[in-house]
Enzyme design. Structure first.
Site, PDB file in Angstrom:
ATOM      1  N   ARG A  47      39.455  36.219  50.860  1.00  0.00           N
ATOM      2  CA  ARG A  47      39.647  35.624  52.168  1.00  0.00           C
ATOM      3  C   ARG A  47      38.364  34.735  52.433  1.00  0.00           C
ATOM      4  O   ARG A  47      38.465  33.803  53.211  1.00  0.00           O
ATOM      5  CB  ARG A  47      39.416  36.527  53.255  1.00  0.00           C
ATOM      6  CG  ARG A  47      40.633  37.529  53.126  1.00  0.00           C
ATOM      7  CD  ARG A  47      40.727  38.645  54.277  1.00  0.00           C
ATOM      8  NE  ARG A  47      41.092  39.886  53.803  1.00  0.00           N
ATOM      9  CZ  ARG A  47      40.917  41.413  54.439  1.00  0.00           C
ATOM     10  NH1 ARG A  47      40.417  41.047  55.701  1.00  0.00           N
ATOM     11  NH2 ARG A  47      41.263  42.151  54.020  1.00  0.00           N
ATOM     12  N   GLY A  48      37.534  34.813  51.539  1.00  0.00           N
ATOM     13  CA  GLY A  48      36.009  34.203  51.829  1.00  0.00           C
ATOM     14  C   GLY A  48      36.040  32.770  51.783  1.00  0.00           C
ATOM     15  O   GLY A  48      35.063  32.124  52.711  1.00  0.00           O
ATOM     16  N   ASP A 104      33.785  30.235  48.578  1.00  0.00           N
ATOM     17  CA  ASP A 104      32.245  30.539  49.475  1.00  0.00           C
ATOM     18  C   ASP A 104      31.192  30.802  48.650  1.00  0.00           C
ATOM     19  O   ASP A 104      30.370  30.223  48.905  1.00  0.00           O
ATOM     20  CB  ASP A 104      32.624  31.769  50.452  1.00  0.00           C
ATOM     21  CG  ASP A 104      33.122  32.993  49.870  1.00  0.00           C
ATOM     22  OD1 ASP A 104      33.641  32.992  48.642  1.00  0.00           O
ATOM     23  OD2 ASP A 104      32.985  34.046  50.577  1.00  0.00           O
ATOM     24  N   ASP A 107      29.049  34.902  42.355  1.00  0.00           N
ATOM     25  CA  ASP A 107      28.068  35.589  41.996  1.00  0.00           C
ATOM     26  C   ASP A 107      27.936  35.939  40.412  1.00  0.00           C
ATOM     27  O   ASP A 107      27.311  35.172  39.738  1.00  0.00           O
ATOM     28  CB  ASP A 107      28.636  36.967  42.885  1.00  0.00           C
ATOM     29  CG  ASP A 107      27.568  38.093  43.011  1.00  0.00           C
ATOM     30  OD1 ASP A 107      26.462  37.927  42.461  1.00  0.00           O
ATOM     31  OD2 ASP A 107      27.853  38.856  43.924  1.00  0.00           O
ATOM     32  N   GLY A 109      30.537  35.313  38.496  1.00  0.00           N
ATOM     33  CA  GLY A 109      31.313  34.450  37.966  1.00  0.00           C
ATOM     34  C   GLY A 109      32.528  34.841  37.334  1.00  0.00           C
ATOM     35  O   GLY A 109      33.616  34.361  36.880  1.00  0.00           O
ATOM     36  N   THR A 111      35.450  36.453  38.846  1.00  0.00           N
ATOM     37  CA  THR A 111      36.455  36.153  39.734  1.00  0.00           C
ATOM     38  C   THR A 111      37.051  34.907  39.535  1.00  0.00           C
ATOM     39  O   THR A 111      38.097  34.460  38.718  1.00  0.00           O
ATOM     40  CB  THR A 111      36.144  36.139  41.213  1.00  0.00           C
ATOM     41  OG1 THR A 111      35.724  37.423  41.596  1.00  0.00           O
ATOM     42  CG2 THR A 111      37.612  35.853  41.994  1.00  0.00           C
ATOM     43  N   LYS A 135      24.865  32.128  43.259  1.00  0.00           N
ATOM     44  CA  LYS A 135      23.561  32.983  43.123  1.00  0.00           C
ATOM     45  C   LYS A 135      23.627  33.094  41.649  1.00  0.00           C
ATOM     46  O   LYS A 135      24.200  33.975  40.890  1.00  0.00           O
ATOM     47  CB  LYS A 135      23.987  34.600  43.650  1.00  0.00           C
ATOM     48  CG  LYS A 135      23.822  34.691  45.008  1.00  0.00           C
ATOM     49  CD  LYS A 135      23.877  35.937  45.315  1.00  0.00           C
ATOM     50  CE  LYS A 135      23.832  36.657  46.974  1.00  0.00           C
ATOM     51  NZ  LYS A 135      24.194  37.874  47.208  1.00  0.00           N
ATOM     52  N   ASP A 163      31.593  38.162  53.994  1.00  0.00           N
ATOM     53  CA  ASP A 163      31.587  39.192  54.505  1.00  0.00           C
ATOM     54  C   ASP A 163      30.671  40.319  54.032  1.00  0.00           C
ATOM     55  O   ASP A 163      30.221  40.370  53.049  1.00  0.00           O
ATOM     56  CB  ASP A 163      33.021  39.811  54.746  1.00  0.00           C
ATOM     57  CG  ASP A 163      33.437  40.335  53.116  1.00  0.00           C
ATOM     58  OD1 ASP A 163      33.310  39.652  52.301  1.00  0.00           O
ATOM     59  OD2 ASP A 163      33.718  41.539  53.349  1.00  0.00           O
TER      60      ASP A 163
HETATM   61  C1  PRP Z   1      33.772  37.613  46.925  1.00  0.00           C
HETATM   62  C2  PRP Z   1      33.620  35.902  47.082  1.00  0.00           C
HETATM   63  C3  PRP Z   1      33.947  35.479  45.624  1.00  0.00           C
HETATM   64  C4  PRP Z   1      33.583  36.611  44.717  1.00  0.00           C
HETATM   65  C5  PRP Z   1      32.393  36.325  43.764  1.00  0.00           C
HETATM   66  O1  PRP Z   1      35.008  37.864  47.261  1.00  0.00           O
HETATM   67  O2  PRP Z   1      34.098  35.606  47.921  1.00  0.00           O
HETATM   68  O3  PRP Z   1      35.437  35.345  45.658  1.00  0.00           O
HETATM   69  O4  PRP Z   1      33.534  37.780  45.458  1.00  0.00           O
HETATM   70  O5  PRP Z   1      31.882  37.191  42.885  1.00  0.00           O
HETATM   71  P1  PRP Z   1      32.023  37.300  41.735  1.00  0.00           P
HETATM   72  O6  PRP Z   1      31.499  35.796  41.100  1.00  0.00           O
HETATM   73  O7  PRP Z   1      30.939  38.345  41.060  1.00  0.00           O
HETATM   74  O8  PRP Z   1      33.436  37.390  40.940  1.00  0.00           O
HETATM   75  P2  PRP Z   1      35.440  39.316  47.569  1.00  0.00           P
HETATM   76  O9  PRP Z   1      36.214  39.797  46.154  1.00  0.00           O
HETATM   77  O10 PRP Z   1      34.404  39.994  48.247  1.00  0.00           O
HETATM   78  O11 PRP Z   1      36.888  38.928  48.337  1.00  0.00           O
HETATM   79  P3  PRP Z   1      36.605  38.321  49.877  1.00  0.00           P
HETATM   80  O12 PRP Z   1      36.617  36.558  49.591  1.00  0.00           O
HETATM   81  O13 PRP Z   1      38.033  38.528  50.303  1.00  0.00           O
HETATM   82  O14 PRP Z   1      35.566  38.490  50.631  1.00  0.00           O
HETATM   83 MG    MG Z   2      34.098  39.862  50.238  1.00  0.00          MG
HETATM   84 MN    MN Z   3      36.178  35.899  47.662  1.00  0.00          MN
END
Ligand code: PRP
Ligand code: MG
Ligand code: MN
Length: 213
Positions: A47-48, A104, A107, A109, A111, A135, A163
């Site tokens: 959702r971010g 958004d 972190d 990388g 995802t 980051k 969030d």
């Molecule tokens: C958060 C953010 C990115 C992901 C980054 O999403 O929005 O999608 O984590 O992390 P990474 O680079 O370590 O993979 P989250 O899984 O918290 O879901 P959300 O978007 O619904 O908050």
């Molecule tokens: Mg999140």
């Molecule tokens: Mn996300």
């Protein structure tokens, strides 16, 4: 029952700074895709990304589609167990299109690298990444980010889509959380922090007068 969580927050990236950066990114995106005759589709990861994507798409002049995807977050597993699964797939086709994935924050990388793998199998004309925040010190997998808003330190940030436990996404700025205590996690700590907080505000409000300052 409802027990509020106490947080101390300060503004890290202001609403004005974000809005200026969003405009800048929109212009970069327009310039990048100006000479492509392929269809452009922005893909937001739920959702971010929604807040950023909603503002960003309105600064892009080139006509484009919006589509969304939800992938499972890997939580606190080990690196090898960080498998990303599709919970909600795109509604449309991306074959032959210019795909711009919107996040958004990047972190580790993990995802985005998994999402890229999935999207590449569908033969788009191109895939690029756009994130508001990154980051770099947290990166486990290198990613080539074409459109980047802000590099930030590894701090606990919320707002503008980001969030903390599903809260604070609606804030128009990016805030830095200095301290957060869940009442359920640590009742004694919560009570102490709350009392200190109340005492602190009382001192801040009345201390000067009481002390005759
Ligand atoms: C958060 C953010 C990115 C992901 C980054 O999403 O929005 O999608 O984590 O992390 P990474 O680079 O370590 O993979 P989250 O899984 O918290 O879901 P959300 O978007 O619904 O908050
Ligand atoms: Mg999140
Ligand atoms: Mn996300």
């Amino acid at each position: 029952g409802y027990l509020p969580m106490t947080v101390q927050m300060s503004v890290m990236i202001s609403t004005e700074e974000i809005q200026a950066k969003v405009k800048e990114l929109g212009a970069q995106i327009d310039a990048h895709y100006a000479n492509s005759d392929k269809e452009l589709v922005l893909i937001g990861l739920l959702r971010g990304s929604v807040i950023f994507m909603a503002d960003l798409c309105r600064t892009i002049s080139k006509p484009h589609e919006l589509d969304f995807m939800t992938v499972s977050s890997y939580g606190g597993g080990t690196v090898s167990s960080r498998d990303v699964k599709i919970l909600k797939d795109l509604d449309g086709e991306i074959r032959g299109k210019d795909v711009l994935v919107i996040e958004d924050i990047i972190d580790s990388g993990n995802t985005l690298s998994k999402v890229l793998e999935i999207l590449e199998t569908r033969s788009p004309n191109s895939i690029e990444l756009c994130t508001l925040v990154s980051k770099p010190s947290r990166r486990e997998i290198e990613l080539d980010v074409k459109f980047l808003g802000f590099n930030v330190e590894d701090r606990f940030i919320v707002g503008y889509g980001l969030d903390y436990d599903q809260k604070y996404r609606h804030l128009p700025f990016i805030g830095l959380i200095a301290r957060a205590i869940h009442p359920g996690d640590d009742k004694a700590g919560f009570i102490v922090t709350t009392l200190l907080g109340i005492a602190g505000s009382l001192v801040a409000t009345y201390g000067g007068r009481l002390l005759g300052l």
